[in-house]
Write an enzyme that holds these catalytic residues in place. Structure first.
Site, PDB file in Angstrom:
ATOM      1  N   HIS A   2       0.837  -1.208   0.000  1.00  0.00           N
ATOM      2  CA  HIS A   2       0.000   0.000   0.000  1.00  0.00           C
ATOM      3  C   HIS A   2       0.871   1.257   0.000  1.00  0.00           C
ATOM      4  CE1 HIS A   2      -3.313   2.706   0.900  1.00  0.00           C
ATOM      5  NE2 HIS A   2      -2.695   3.129   1.990  1.00  0.00           N
ATOM      6  N   HIS A  43      -1.196   8.229  -5.313  1.00  0.00           N
ATOM      7  CA  HIS A  43      -2.175   7.526  -4.495  1.00  0.00           C
ATOM      8  C   HIS A  43      -3.581   7.901  -4.923  1.00  0.00           C
ATOM      9  CE1 HIS A  43      -4.265   5.624  -1.384  1.00  0.00           C
ATOM     10  NE2 HIS A  43      -4.067   6.462  -0.381  1.00  0.00           N
TER      11      HIS A  43
END
Lengths: 126, 425
Positions: B312, B349
């Protein structure tokens, strides 16, 4: 002719802005209404605004050209949000506010045109 | 017996490409899709870089101003009720259907469901509410709600495609589309649906991006070549990105019967929360470690079998550290050393979209036989000690990969994908 008393408060999009997505002949029709008070031209714009909401030509549409007789739901296949969106656009283009209580009486294109003509015409002198 | 779920189609509208081939090429070559931006025409703003979608213009609340590639034939009846990220999702959906050799008609029989993830359109909501407030509550577009709120993707895509199976949306911030994939996997494994479509999308407009600057979460680096550097010791925050990815999952026997092309198997998932903070990850990544362990158990996989992890890691100081510690706990302590990278160095992101986009990247990696490297990583944070963080993409075929996503409130999701032997057409 625009009824100043019916102009909604607050910021509204200009008619030109609201009609940007429409063909030139519709924008020209609006100009004829705005500069000459041509209510037949206003009728043309109303029809275009309503027809623009039809999702797909094949959905629930009665054959033949649309006109005063065409019901928004039965003939043209509009749903409630599409009708509200058409009304919202008409309000923005013609600077009128159409109360919710008047909506049930606007079942056909003819009803819309007649209603709008009444709202756009100046009060007759007594 | 649990059924198997296969990835049969993917559509990409991303900062690193608007089709599978471009995305694969940029992942392999380490080419990022970040660009200089100036929000609100204000050069004084500290946020100067974003992950932008190319060949689209959609920063206006008026659909008539939107521009998108001519290959997409999109009805305005759909666009008028959409937001910009809905436009991206619609295009990604069309791509995914073509990729899976599916006609739109195939979605209508109730065997197909749809799960979507987005935070909604802050720009559209602001636009509609501003009109409402300026008219003292009298005037608002009837599309104000359905074009704006979280759920706008599932409302509009399900209606447009006539989807009659399970339909819903996920709102867990940056873990959302990973949740969507996990729940979609369960629907297939439990026999509820033969096919699940998962869509994640976001907009990188001022309204969506700048509130993150108020949290001091964003990189203020003005150089797109360095601004997003997950795991690097000098990282200072993430770079926001937008776009859409749509991923199609099908039950394996059903997919094989129709001759569906296949990327990989979505083999398992796990989730666990940190129970720690609204915005900050647990300092030792405990929730993420638990999510990863649960995913391994779900897929019946040992840590040593994981060849590659798509982390992530967003390039924040705290978040990347938490993840590094979590991965050390699960893998290093078990004597395993998978390759690990965060592709957010290339893409930025994309918030709700990140999970499905990165799962899609894992699908490409399994199909094409590569492992993306860590772009812009120069000096790994000391918390990464013992982790294998290749800088450049490795031309090595992984067999089992893992993808993590973490969101506000401490949500953590881990997905496991596995190579299968069927070749893609």
């Amino acid at each position: 002719m625009i009824d100043p008393a019916s102009r909604p408060s607050g910021s509204t999009p200009t008619a030109a802005g609201a009609l940007r997505a429409f063909p030139a002949e519709i924008q020209d029709a609006y100009q004829r209404y705005a500069t000459q008070g041509d209510l037949n031209a206003a009728d043309t714009v109303v029809l275009a605004i309503v027809m623009d909401q039809i999702k797909h030509p094949s959905v629930k549409r009665t054959p033949g050209p649309a006109g005063d007789h065409s019901s928004l739901i039965g003939d043209l296949g509009l749903d409630s949000v599409s009708i509200l969106d058409a009304v919202f656009t008409i309000e923005g283009v013609f600077c009128v506010q159409i109360p919710d209580t008047d909506l049930p009486g606007l079942a056909t294109i003819g009803d819309l045109r007649t209603y709008l003509r009444r709202r756009l015409s100046p009060p007759s002198a007594t | 017996m649990s059924r198997q779920a296969l990835i049969t189609g993917i559509g990409f509208i991303t900062p690193i490409g608007n089709d599978r081939d471009a995305v694969t090429r940029n992942l392999r070559e380490g080419r990022h899709g970040l660009a200089r931006v100036e929000f609100l025409g204000n050069p004084a703003l500290p946020v100067k870089v974003a992950g932008t979608v190319k060949d689209f213009t959609a920063d206006s609340p008026d659909w008539f101003d939107w521009r998108y590639p001519a290959r997409y034939d999109l009805p305005k009846s759909v666009l008028r009720a959409f937001s910009p990220h809905g436009l991206f999702a619609l295009c990604a959906m069309e791509q995914a259907l073509a990729d899976a050799n599916l006609s739109a008609d195939a979605l209508k029989d109730g065997g197909t469901g749809l799960y979507c993830a987005s935070a909604g359109s802050s720009m559209m909501l602001h636009h509609h509410l501003r009109g409402l407030m300026m008219s003292r509550g009298k005037r608002c577009s009837p599309h104000g709600v359905n074009s704006s709120i979280a759920g706008t993707l599932n409302f509009n895509l399900a209606a447009h495609y006539g989807i009659r199976g399970a339909v819903g949306g996920f709102a867990a911030a940056c873990a959302s589309s990973s949740h969507a994939l996990g729940c979609a996997l369960d629907d297939i494994r439990l026999g509820r649906q033969q096919r699940m479509i998962v869509a994640g999308a976001e907009e990188a407009t001022a309204e969506s991006v700048l509130p993150f600057a108020a949290m001091h979460a964003l990189s203020t680096d003005s150089d797109p070549d360095t601004a997003s550097r997950p795991f690097d010791a000098t990282r200072k925050g993430f770079v926001c990105a937008g776009g859409a990815v749509v991923l199609i999952l099908e039950e394996a026997e059903f997919a094989r019967r129709r001759g569906a092309p296949v990327y990989a198997e979505l083999a398992g998932w796990g989730q666990a929360a940190d129970g720690h903070s609204v915005t900050a990850s647990h300092p030792e990544g405990l929730g993420l470690a638990m999510a990863v362990e649960r995913s391994l158990a779900d897929a019946g996989v040992q840590p040593a079998e994981i060849d590659y992890i798509n982390a992530h890691a967003t390039s924040t100081v705290a978040g990347d550290r938490s993840e590094a510690l979590a991965l050390r706990k699960v893998f290093t302590d078990a004597g395993a050393r998978p390759r690990i990278s965060s592709t957010k160095g290339l893409t930025g992101h994309s918030l709700s979209m990140a999970g499905v986009m990165e799962a899609a990247f894992c699908g490409l990696a399994l199909k094409d036989g590569f492992m993306p490297g860590n772009a812009h990583l120069q000096t790994p944070d000391e918390a990464c000690a013992g982790l294998d963080l290749p800088r450049a993409t490795l031309d090595l075929p992984p067999r089992v990969v893992l993808s993590t996503s973490s969101g506000f409130g401490g949500s953590n999701v881990s997905l496991i994908l596995r190579k299968i032997q069927e070749a893609r057409h």
